[in-house]
Write an enzyme that holds these catalytic residues in place. Structure first.
Site, PDB file in Angstrom:
ATOM      1  N   GLY A  46       4.802  -4.174 -49.671  1.00 36.33           N
ATOM      2  CA  GLY A  46       3.657  -4.684 -50.415  1.00 36.33           C
ATOM      3  C   GLY A  46       2.417  -4.655 -49.541  1.00 36.33           C
ATOM      4  O   GLY A  46       2.507  -4.613 -48.307  1.00 36.33           O
ATOM      5  N   GLN A  51      -5.851  -7.204 -46.776  1.00 39.44           N
ATOM      6  CA  GLN A  51      -5.192  -6.671 -45.582  1.00 39.44           C
ATOM      7  C   GLN A  51      -5.801  -5.348 -45.131  1.00 39.44           C
ATOM      8  O   GLN A  51      -5.532  -4.898 -44.018  1.00 39.44           O
ATOM      9  CB  GLN A  51      -3.690  -6.489 -45.830  1.00 39.44           C
ATOM     10  CG  GLN A  51      -2.948  -7.799 -45.993  1.00 39.44           C
ATOM     11  CD  GLN A  51      -1.479  -7.543 -46.232  1.00 39.44           C
ATOM     12  OE1 GLN A  51      -1.064  -7.263 -47.352  1.00 39.44           O
ATOM     13  NE2 GLN A  51      -0.691  -7.610 -45.168  1.00 39.44           N
ATOM     14  N   CYS A  90       5.242  -9.715 -42.477  1.00 39.45           N
ATOM     15  CA  CYS A  90       3.958  -9.352 -43.061  1.00 39.45           C
ATOM     16  C   CYS A  90       3.291  -8.307 -42.171  1.00 39.45           C
ATOM     17  O   CYS A  90       3.297  -8.442 -40.943  1.00 39.45           O
ATOM     18  CB  CYS A  90       3.074 -10.600 -43.165  1.00 39.45           C
ATOM     19  SG  CYS A  90       1.445 -10.299 -43.852  1.00 39.45           S
ATOM     20  N   LEU A  91       2.720  -7.282 -42.808  1.00 38.64           N
ATOM     21  CA  LEU A  91       2.057  -6.223 -42.037  1.00 38.64           C
ATOM     22  C   LEU A  91       0.876  -6.758 -41.228  1.00 38.64           C
ATOM     23  O   LEU A  91       0.496  -6.154 -40.232  1.00 38.64           O
ATOM     24  CB  LEU A  91       1.595  -5.102 -42.974  1.00 38.64           C
ATOM     25  CG  LEU A  91       2.711  -4.343 -43.696  1.00 38.64           C
ATOM     26  CD1 LEU A  91       2.133  -3.348 -44.695  1.00 38.64           C
ATOM     27  CD2 LEU A  91       3.630  -3.642 -42.707  1.00 38.64           C
ATOM     28  N   HIS A 132       4.322 -13.180 -52.385  1.00 37.66           N
ATOM     29  CA  HIS A 132       3.722 -12.994 -51.055  1.00 37.66           C
ATOM     30  C   HIS A 132       2.357 -12.307 -51.199  1.00 37.66           C
ATOM     31  O   HIS A 132       1.368 -12.755 -50.598  1.00 37.66           O
ATOM     32  CB  HIS A 132       4.672 -12.166 -50.192  1.00 37.66           C
ATOM     33  CG  HIS A 132       4.179 -11.887 -48.814  1.00 37.66           C
ATOM     34  ND1 HIS A 132       4.740 -12.461 -47.691  1.00 37.66           N
ATOM     35  CD2 HIS A 132       3.185 -11.081 -48.357  1.00 37.66           C
ATOM     36  CE1 HIS A 132       4.103 -12.014 -46.608  1.00 37.66           C
ATOM     37  NE2 HIS A 132       3.154 -11.174 -46.989  1.00 37.66           N
ATOM     38  N   GLU A 133       2.290 -11.241 -52.003  1.00 35.75           N
ATOM     39  CA  GLU A 133       1.033 -10.505 -52.152  1.00 35.75           C
ATOM     40  C   GLU A 133      -0.017 -11.315 -52.914  1.00 35.75           C
ATOM     41  O   GLU A 133      -1.192 -11.301 -52.548  1.00 35.75           O
ATOM     42  CB  GLU A 133       1.264  -9.149 -52.820  1.00 35.75           C
ATOM     43  CG  GLU A 133       2.167  -8.199 -52.034  1.00 35.75           C
ATOM     44  CD  GLU A 133       1.816  -8.059 -50.558  1.00 35.75           C
ATOM     45  OE1 GLU A 133       0.626  -8.074 -50.195  1.00 35.75           O
ATOM     46  OE2 GLU A 133       2.749  -7.921 -49.751  1.00 35.75           O
ATOM     47  N   HIS A 136      -1.708 -13.671 -50.668  1.00 39.07           N
ATOM     48  CA  HIS A 136      -2.775 -13.027 -49.887  1.00 39.07           C
ATOM     49  C   HIS A 136      -4.106 -13.079 -50.633  1.00 39.07           C
ATOM     50  O   HIS A 136      -5.154 -13.291 -50.032  1.00 39.07           O
ATOM     51  CB  HIS A 136      -2.446 -11.556 -49.601  1.00 39.07           C
ATOM     52  CG  HIS A 136      -1.676 -11.322 -48.350  1.00 39.07           C
ATOM     53  ND1 HIS A 136      -2.147 -11.649 -47.098  1.00 39.07           N
ATOM     54  CD2 HIS A 136      -0.448 -10.774 -48.151  1.00 39.07           C
ATOM     55  CE1 HIS A 136      -1.256 -11.319 -46.188  1.00 39.07           C
ATOM     56  NE2 HIS A 136      -0.210 -10.795 -46.802  1.00 39.07           N
TER      57      HIS A 136
END
Length: 161
Positions: A46, A51, A90-91, A132-133, A136
């Protein structure tokens, strides 16, 4: 397509509530395509627009390439059911993993790249990635929800299960 730079913590944009998308145009389509290429290159499931430095309510999730990519524009969770604790990464937090409790099933309302609204229900890992996304987009980082951090060695054990 372009590979975008993934913003890592700490960076103020990651903790900012994003603005709604009001224009559905070629620029939005290019951003979605570039976000997809960036997510795949980073080996993620994702990616949210903040991000990659864009404070708009745009996120993508792809659990299984055969099922295709879920594009979420202006998403909102309209129902949550159940509860499950599992490991997340997480990226924007390379090498950081932790256990997070999330709803097992979610129903969302969102828009596609052409502005068309849809409703989707997801469960288990797919629901986790969606939550999660969407977090963000609200400036909420998974680290604020971690109940226990785990190291990379333990994380690799989880991945093999």
């Amino acid at each position: 397509m372009a590979i975008l730079k993934i913003i890592t913590h700490p960076n103020a944009i990651l903790e900012k509530k994003c603005e709604d998308v009001t224009v559905f145009d070629d620029k939005l389509e290019k951003l979605l395509d570039d976000m997809y290429d960036t997510m795949v290159k980073a080996d993620g499931v994702g990616l949210a627009a903040p991000q990659v430095g864009v404070a708009k309510r745009i996120a993508i999730v792809e659990i299984d390439p055969e099922e295709g990519t879920l594009e979420m524009i202006n998403p909102e969770i309209i129902e949550r059911k159940g509860s499950e604790v599992d490991v997340e990464g997480c990226l924007s937090f390379p090498g950081v993993y932790g256990e997070v409790e999330r709803a097992y099933t979610v129903t969302i309302r969102a828009q596609q790249r052409d502005g068309q609204e849809y409703i989707l229900q997801a469960e288990d890992f797919h629901a986790r990635a969606i939550q999660h996304e969407i977090d963000h987009l609200d400036g909420i980082l998974f680290t604020s929800k971690v109940t226990r951090y785990i190291d990379e060695e333990e994380f690799e054990g989880y991945e093999e299960e």
